[in-house]
Design a protein around this motif. Structure first.
Motif, PDB file in Angstrom:
ATOM      1  N   PHE A  87      12.283   0.521   1.722  1.00 42.31           N
ATOM      2  CA  PHE A  87      11.775   0.398   3.305  1.00 42.31           C
ATOM      3  C   PHE A  87      10.251   0.341   3.392  1.00 42.31           C
ATOM      4  N   LEU A  88       9.864  -0.107   3.879  1.00 40.91           N
ATOM      5  CA  LEU A  88       8.031  -0.126   4.424  1.00 40.91           C
ATOM      6  C   LEU A  88       7.320  -0.674   2.750  1.00 40.91           C
ATOM      7  N   PHE A  89       7.984  -0.591   1.829  1.00 42.33           N
ATOM      8  CA  PHE A  89       7.172  -1.063   0.665  1.00 42.33           C
ATOM      9  C   PHE A  89       6.074  -1.917   0.219  1.00 42.33           C
ATOM     10  N   GLU A  90       4.919  -1.797   0.347  1.00 41.89           N
ATOM     11  CA  GLU A  90       3.855  -2.761   0.437  1.00 41.89           C
ATOM     12  C   GLU A  90       2.406  -1.901  -0.552  1.00 41.89           C
ATOM     13  N   ALA A  91       2.270  -2.382  -1.311  1.00 39.82           N
ATOM     14  CA  ALA A  91       0.874  -1.550  -1.879  1.00 39.82           C
ATOM     15  C   ALA A  91       0.621  -2.761  -2.752  1.00 39.82           C
ATOM     16  N   ASN A  92      -0.888  -3.146  -2.915  1.00 38.60           N
ATOM     17  CA  ASN A  92      -1.578  -4.558  -3.536  1.00 38.60           C
ATOM     18  C   ASN A  92      -2.420  -2.906  -4.544  1.00 38.60           C
ATOM     19  N   PHE A  93      -2.610  -4.372  -5.822  1.00 41.88           N
ATOM     20  CA  PHE A  93      -3.572  -3.014  -7.189  1.00 41.88           C
ATOM     21  C   PHE A  93      -4.221  -4.281  -7.422  1.00 41.88           C
ATOM     22  N   TYR A  94      -5.800  -3.754  -7.907  1.00 40.74           N
ATOM     23  CA  TYR A  94      -6.361  -4.085  -7.762  1.00 40.74           C
ATOM     24  C   TYR A  94      -7.735  -3.442  -9.713  1.00 40.74           C
ATOM     25  N   ASN A  95      -7.942  -4.344 -10.311  1.00 41.23           N
ATOM     26  CA  ASN A  95      -8.007  -3.906 -11.641  1.00 41.23           C
ATOM     27  C   ASN A  95      -7.448  -2.570 -11.876  1.00 41.23           C
ATOM     28  N   CYS A  96      -6.380  -2.665 -12.642  1.00 40.09           N
ATOM     29  CA  CYS A  96      -5.330  -1.370 -12.758  1.00 40.09           C
ATOM     30  C   CYS A  96      -4.731  -2.293 -13.962  1.00 40.09           C
ATOM     31  N   ILE A  97      -3.909  -1.096 -14.309  1.00 38.80           N
ATOM     32  CA  ILE A  97      -2.892  -1.351 -15.736  1.00 38.80           C
ATOM     33  C   ILE A  97      -1.582  -0.478 -15.632  1.00 38.80           C
ATOM     34  N   LEU A  98      -0.631  -2.192 -15.544  1.00 35.29           N
ATOM     35  CA  LEU A  98       0.353  -1.594 -14.479  1.00 35.29           C
ATOM     36  C   LEU A  98       1.555  -1.841 -16.103  1.00 35.29           C
ATOM     37  N   ASP A  99       1.245  -1.454 -17.149  1.00 39.22           N
ATOM     38  CA  ASP A  99       2.056  -2.220 -17.919  1.00 39.22           C
ATOM     39  C   ASP A  99       2.645  -1.227 -18.301  1.00 39.22           C
ATOM     40  N   PHE A 100       4.367  -2.381 -19.021  1.00 39.43           N
ATOM     41  CA  PHE A 100       6.082  -1.259 -18.759  1.00 39.43           C
ATOM     42  C   PHE A 100       5.904  -0.980 -17.573  1.00 39.43           C
ATOM     43  N   CYS A 101       5.811  -1.429 -16.433  1.00 43.05           N
ATOM     44  CA  CYS A 101       6.216  -0.714 -15.105  1.00 43.05           C
ATOM     45  C   CYS A 101       7.523  -1.777 -14.516  1.00 43.05           C
ATOM     46  N   SER A 102       8.111  -1.133 -13.725  1.00 47.47           N
ATOM     47  CA  SER A 102       9.370  -1.598 -13.929  1.00 47.47           C
ATOM     48  C   SER A 102       9.725  -1.608 -11.985  1.00 47.47           C
ATOM     49  N   PHE A 103       9.600  -2.893 -10.871  1.00 49.40           N
ATOM     50  CA  PHE A 103       9.641  -3.695  -9.590  1.00 49.40           C
ATOM     51  C   PHE A 103      11.029  -4.197  -9.746  1.00 49.40           C
ATOM     52  N   GLU A 104      12.067  -3.844 -10.409  1.00 48.98           N
ATOM     53  CA  GLU A 104      12.910  -4.682 -10.422  1.00 48.98           C
ATOM     54  C   GLU A 104      13.723  -4.710  -8.998  1.00 48.98           C
ATOM     55  N   ASN A 105      14.449  -6.009  -8.252  1.00 48.37           N
ATOM     56  CA  ASN A 105      14.803  -5.610  -7.034  1.00 48.37           C
ATOM     57  C   ASN A 105      13.978  -4.777  -5.672  1.00 48.37           C
ATOM     58  N   LEU A 106      13.038  -4.542  -5.960  1.00 44.72           N
ATOM     59  CA  LEU A 106      11.565  -4.316  -4.594  1.00 44.72           C
ATOM     60  C   LEU A 106      11.419  -5.641  -4.100  1.00 44.72           C
ATOM     61  N   LYS A 107      11.431  -5.597  -3.222  1.00 42.62           N
ATOM     62  CA  LYS A 107      10.802  -6.659  -1.494  1.00 42.62           C
ATOM     63  C   LYS A 107       9.366  -6.147  -1.788  1.00 42.62           C
ATOM     64  N   MET A 108       8.370  -7.342  -2.073  1.00 45.90           N
ATOM     65  CA  MET A 108       7.237  -6.865  -1.808  1.00 45.90           C
ATOM     66  C   MET A 108       6.928  -8.045  -1.867  1.00 45.90           C
ATOM     67  N   GLN A 109       6.979  -8.967  -0.221  1.00 43.68           N
ATOM     68  CA  GLN A 109       6.325 -10.272  -0.069  1.00 43.68           C
ATOM     69  C   GLN A 109       4.593  -9.362  -0.155  1.00 43.68           C
ATOM     70  N   GLY A 110       3.902 -10.526  -0.298  1.00 39.80           N
ATOM     71  CA  GLY A 110       2.699 -10.125  -0.289  1.00 39.80           C
ATOM     72  C   GLY A 110       1.713  -9.329  -0.820  1.00 39.80           C
ATOM     73  N   VAL A 111       2.724  -8.640  -2.205  1.00 38.49           N
ATOM     74  CA  VAL A 111       1.787  -8.181  -2.367  1.00 38.49           C
ATOM     75  C   VAL A 111       0.708  -8.922  -3.884  1.00 38.49           C
ATOM     76  N   THR A 112      -0.448  -8.014  -3.564  1.00 38.26           N
ATOM     77  CA  THR A 112      -1.700  -8.515  -4.634  1.00 38.26           C
ATOM     78  C   THR A 112      -1.906  -7.495  -5.514  1.00 38.26           C
ATOM     79  N   PHE A 113      -1.554  -8.751  -6.848  1.00 35.19           N
ATOM     80  CA  PHE A 113      -2.259  -7.998  -8.581  1.00 35.19           C
ATOM     81  C   PHE A 113      -3.085  -9.391  -9.068  1.00 35.19           C
ATOM     82  N   LYS A 114      -4.442  -8.057  -8.928  1.00 34.70           N
ATOM     83  CA  LYS A 114      -5.605  -9.176  -8.740  1.00 34.70           C
ATOM     84  C   LYS A 114      -6.656  -8.338  -9.605  1.00 34.70           C
TER      85      LYS A 114
END
Length: 190
Positions: A87-114
């Motif tokens: 519910f209300l999951f909204e996150a954006n990631f800039y210049n990050c290391i997200l290796d081996f993370c799981s976002f399985e089955n999340l509703k993340m419309q409009g998220v930015t990974f830059k």
């Protein structure tokens, strides 16, 4: 028992509570260079907040609420974001290391990974409609039944995405990265 409220604060390396109280709210806070490696952040709520230069690898996010949260220059390896409250999951990631993370089955419309590394990330079943993967490394990222409708992957690289197992309607790719869509067909572009 009422929740502890942290509002409009700059929380530095040694300022993050050792054991935050269940349900604590962090609203419009900036977390600056906090070392939260392997920390249990379960049942906390973050709203309109920024993590800058933080180490969050292997942290636990069971029932965490991320509402309009920005991660900049953070190392967040091996974190299971799928345990966050959807519910209300909204996150954006800039210049990050997200290796081996799981976002399985999340509703993340409009998220930015830059400018982000997402090696080995699990995006199975995620709704990433209208999301942006800008200059993002998706080596060994898992896409299966992922909604990428209208997503921008024009500058993403190192991905393999099955057009038959994912929704790619109106997704944006460049002529330089289209080979990642043809892998399952055995087609080679030279």
């Amino acid at each position: 028992m009422s929740n502890i409220l942290f509002e409009d604060q700059i929380i530095g390396q040694g300022d993050f509570p050792e054991k935050p109280e269940y349900g604590s709210d962090f609203i419009e806070c900036t977390f600056d260079k906090c070392n939260l490696f392997e920390r249990d952040l379960s049942n906390l709520n973050f709203t309109n907040s920024t993590f800058s230069g933080c180490e969050l690898s292997m942290s636990k996010l069971q029932n965490v609420q991320l509402n309009n949260v920005i991660f900049k220059d953070c190392k967040i390896m091996g974190v299971d974001f799928s345990k966050c409250t959807g519910f209300l999951f909204e996150a954006n990631f800039y210049n990050c290391i997200l290796d081996f993370c799981s976002f399985e089955n999340l509703k993340m419309q409009g998220v930015t990974f830059k400018d982000t590394s997402m090696k080995g990330v699990d995006l199975t079943g995620s709704n990433l409609q209208k999301s942006n993967f800008l200059n993002t490394d998706l080596h060994d990222a898992r896409f299966s039944h992922t909604n990428l409708k209208e997503a921008n992957l024009s500058t993403a690289f190192n991905f393999i995405i099955s057009p038959t197992q994912n929704n790619l309607k109106k997704a944006i790719f460049s002529e330089h990265n289209v080979k990642g869509l043809l892998y399952e067909f055995g087609i080679h572009i030279v």
